[in-house]
Design a protein around this motif. Structure first.
Motif, short mmCIF file in Angstrom:
data_model
loop_
_atom_site.label_atom_id
_atom_site.label_comp_id
_atom_site.label_asym_id
_atom_site.label_seq_id
_atom_site.Cartn_x
_atom_site.Cartn_y
_atom_site.Cartn_z
N LEU A 16 -19.85 38.49 1.19
CA LEU A 16 -20.76 37.34 1.28
C LEU A 16 -21.27 36.88 -0.08
O LEU A 16 -21.17 35.69 -0.40
CB LEU A 16 -21.95 37.68 2.19
N ASP A 17 -21.81 37.79 -0.88
CA ASP A 17 -22.39 37.38 -2.16
C ASP A 17 -21.35 36.73 -3.08
O ASP A 17 -21.63 35.71 -3.71
CB ASP A 17 -23.06 38.56 -2.86
N LEU A 20 -20.41 33.26 -1.70
CA LEU A 20 -21.48 32.29 -1.93
C LEU A 20 -21.50 31.82 -3.38
O LEU A 20 -21.64 30.63 -3.65
CB LEU A 20 -22.83 32.89 -1.53
N SER A 24 -20.56 28.00 -4.37
CA SER A 24 -21.58 27.25 -5.11
C SER A 24 -21.00 26.67 -6.39
O SER A 24 -21.25 25.51 -6.73
CB SER A 24 -22.78 28.15 -5.44
N GLN A 34 -28.86 28.88 -3.74
CA GLN A 34 -28.07 29.71 -2.83
C GLN A 34 -28.91 30.26 -1.68
O GLN A 34 -28.41 30.45 -0.58
CB GLN A 34 -27.39 30.84 -3.59
N SER A 35 -30.20 30.47 -1.92
CA SER A 35 -31.06 30.97 -0.84
C SER A 35 -31.21 29.93 0.27
O SER A 35 -31.55 30.28 1.41
CB SER A 35 -32.43 31.36 -1.39
N SER A 36 -30.93 28.67 -0.03
CA SER A 36 -30.97 27.62 1.00
C SER A 36 -29.70 27.61 1.84
O SER A 36 -29.69 27.03 2.93
CB SER A 36 -31.15 26.24 0.35
N ARG A 38 -27.96 30.58 2.56
CA ARG A 38 -27.88 31.85 3.29
C ARG A 38 -28.22 31.73 4.79
O ARG A 38 -27.54 32.34 5.60
CB ARG A 38 -28.74 32.91 2.63
N PRO A 39 -29.25 30.97 5.19
CA PRO A 39 -29.53 30.86 6.63
C PRO A 39 -28.36 30.27 7.41
O PRO A 39 -28.13 30.63 8.57
CB PRO A 39 -30.75 29.95 6.71
N LEU A 41 -25.23 30.76 6.70
CA LEU A 41 -24.22 31.81 6.80
C LEU A 41 -24.61 32.87 7.82
O LEU A 41 -23.75 33.48 8.45
CB LEU A 41 -24.00 32.45 5.42
N ARG A 42 -25.92 33.08 7.99
CA ARG A 42 -26.38 34.07 8.98
C ARG A 42 -26.15 33.58 10.40
O ARG A 42 -26.03 34.37 11.33
CB ARG A 42 -27.87 34.36 8.77
N ALA A 67 -21.70 26.16 2.42
CA ALA A 67 -21.65 27.15 3.50
C ALA A 67 -20.27 27.20 4.15
O ALA A 67 -19.74 28.29 4.40
CB ALA A 67 -22.72 26.83 4.55
#
Length: 84
Positions: A16-17, A20, A24, A34-36, A38-39, A41-42, A67
């Motif tokens: 994942l990391d 991402l 990006s 990137q924190s925007s 992550r949701p 991808l979850r 994503a």
């Protein structure tokens, strides 16, 4: 004969990391956003935001493109169509 054979090895799924970061970079999304992503991808098959037309930075469409690419790189592409 069972079909075409390729000499090119299939790409291995990325963690994942790594996916991402690469997605990006490919879409010129600064790392601090990137924190925007992550949701998304979850919950890859969940409801995703759509562009509001307000000129937001980053636009939801950019987050969605990142994503989608990250999911592809991880070998788990989204099954349902993303919002337009």
């Amino acid at each position: 004969m069972n079909g075409p054979v390729s000499d090119v090895p299939a790409a291995l799924p990325m963690p994942l990391d790594d996916a991402l970061v690469r997605a990006s970079e490919e879409h010129q999304l600064p790392g601090y956003y990137q924190s925007s992503v992550r949701p998304l991808l979850r919950d890859p098959e969940g409801r995703w935001p759509s562009c509001c037309g307000g000129g937001c930075e980053p636009c939801a469409q950019t987050l969605i493109r990142v994503a989608l690419r990250a999911l592809e790189l991880m070998g788990t592409p989204r099954q349902s169509p993303p919002p337009e």
